[in-house]
Design a protein around this motif. Sequence first.
Motif, short mmCIF file in Angstrom:
data_model
loop_
_atom_site.label_atom_id
_atom_site.label_comp_id
_atom_site.label_asym_id
_atom_site.label_seq_id
_atom_site.Cartn_x
_atom_site.Cartn_y
_atom_site.Cartn_z
N TRP A 158 0.79 -1.11 -0.05
CA TRP A 158 0.09 -0.05 0.11
C TRP A 158 1.02 1.41 -0.09
N GLY A 159 1.82 1.38 1.02
CA GLY A 159 2.88 2.69 0.95
C GLY A 159 3.51 2.57 -0.25
N GLU A 160 4.20 1.67 -0.88
CA GLU A 160 4.91 1.60 -2.11
C GLU A 160 3.98 2.35 -3.34
N ARG A 161 2.69 1.95 -3.46
CA ARG A 161 1.88 2.10 -4.35
C ARG A 161 1.45 3.72 -4.29
N LEU A 162 1.27 4.23 -2.97
CA LEU A 162 1.07 5.69 -2.87
C LEU A 162 2.07 6.40 -3.09
N ARG A 163 3.13 6.07 -2.86
CA ARG A 163 4.70 6.55 -2.99
C ARG A 163 4.85 7.00 -4.54
N ALA A 164 4.50 5.89 -5.25
CA ALA A 164 4.80 5.76 -6.77
C ALA A 164 3.85 6.69 -7.30
N GLU A 165 2.54 6.64 -6.77
CA GLU A 165 1.73 7.52 -7.67
C GLU A 165 1.98 9.22 -7.15
N GLY A 166 2.44 9.15 -5.90
CA GLY A 166 2.98 10.68 -5.50
C GLY A 166 4.01 11.14 -6.60
N ALA A 168 4.82 10.15 -9.40
CA ALA A 168 4.25 10.27 -10.91
C ALA A 168 3.51 11.77 -10.91
N GLU A 169 2.89 11.92 -9.90
CA GLU A 169 2.12 13.27 -10.01
C GLU A 169 3.01 14.13 -9.82
N GLY A 170 4.03 14.29 -9.18
CA GLY A 170 4.93 15.19 -8.90
C GLY A 170 5.83 15.44 -10.08
N ILE A 171 6.05 14.50 -11.05
CA ILE A 171 6.85 14.71 -12.15
C ILE A 171 5.77 15.34 -13.31
N GLU A 172 4.56 14.87 -13.35
CA GLU A 172 3.64 15.47 -14.19
C GLU A 172 3.49 17.11 -13.93
N MET A 173 3.44 17.37 -12.74
CA MET A 173 3.31 18.71 -12.36
C MET A 173 4.64 19.53 -12.80
N GLN A 174 5.71 18.96 -12.75
CA GLN A 174 6.93 19.57 -13.27
C GLN A 174 7.09 19.91 -14.48
#
Length: 176
Positions: A158-166, A168-174
């Motif tokens: 669960w933790g790894e999945r949320l960190r990976a999504e975070g 990806a979202e950070g990269i997308e925002m950049q």
Amino acid sequence: TIILHVEVEARDKQTLAQRMSEYYVLLRILRQKPVLPLALVLLPGAGGLIWQSYKESIFGHETLHFRYGQLGVRDLSGQVYLQENSPVAAALTVLMQPEGESLAWLKLFALQKVVDSDLSDGDKLFLVEFMNTYAPAGELFDPREEIMEKLANVEQTWGERLRAEGRAEGIEMQQQ
């Protein structure tokens, strides 16, 4: 329409009844709606699900009699609430009595119920963090190795999945 007033008490139960009465009156006056007062008590010995009273008297005459619902979570059976079809009830079981099972076992099944629920990822994260706060993995033990392994796996996955999504979202925002 009603107002549901939920007061969470983790420290000082001594002043709870008076505060519940005062908050009830304030909400009733300010909102002009019926109020259902409930206290969620996180301290042991609060008695499960009961009704409490607060009374005031002047010169030997009762001038106020106020009642509110109280949920003493630590006195309830975790296994009973784990059977409910509610991820919130499942998350609260880490505060309840494990009754014949270990807290690690209870948390494992509660985590699985939350993760498998239809809640949004944000709501799931909130409930998972709630369980991790009140039942940290480092403080849990079950003599059955498979329970401890499954618990670690659910928490890690669960933790790894949320960190990976975070990430990806950070990269997308950049990139924007």
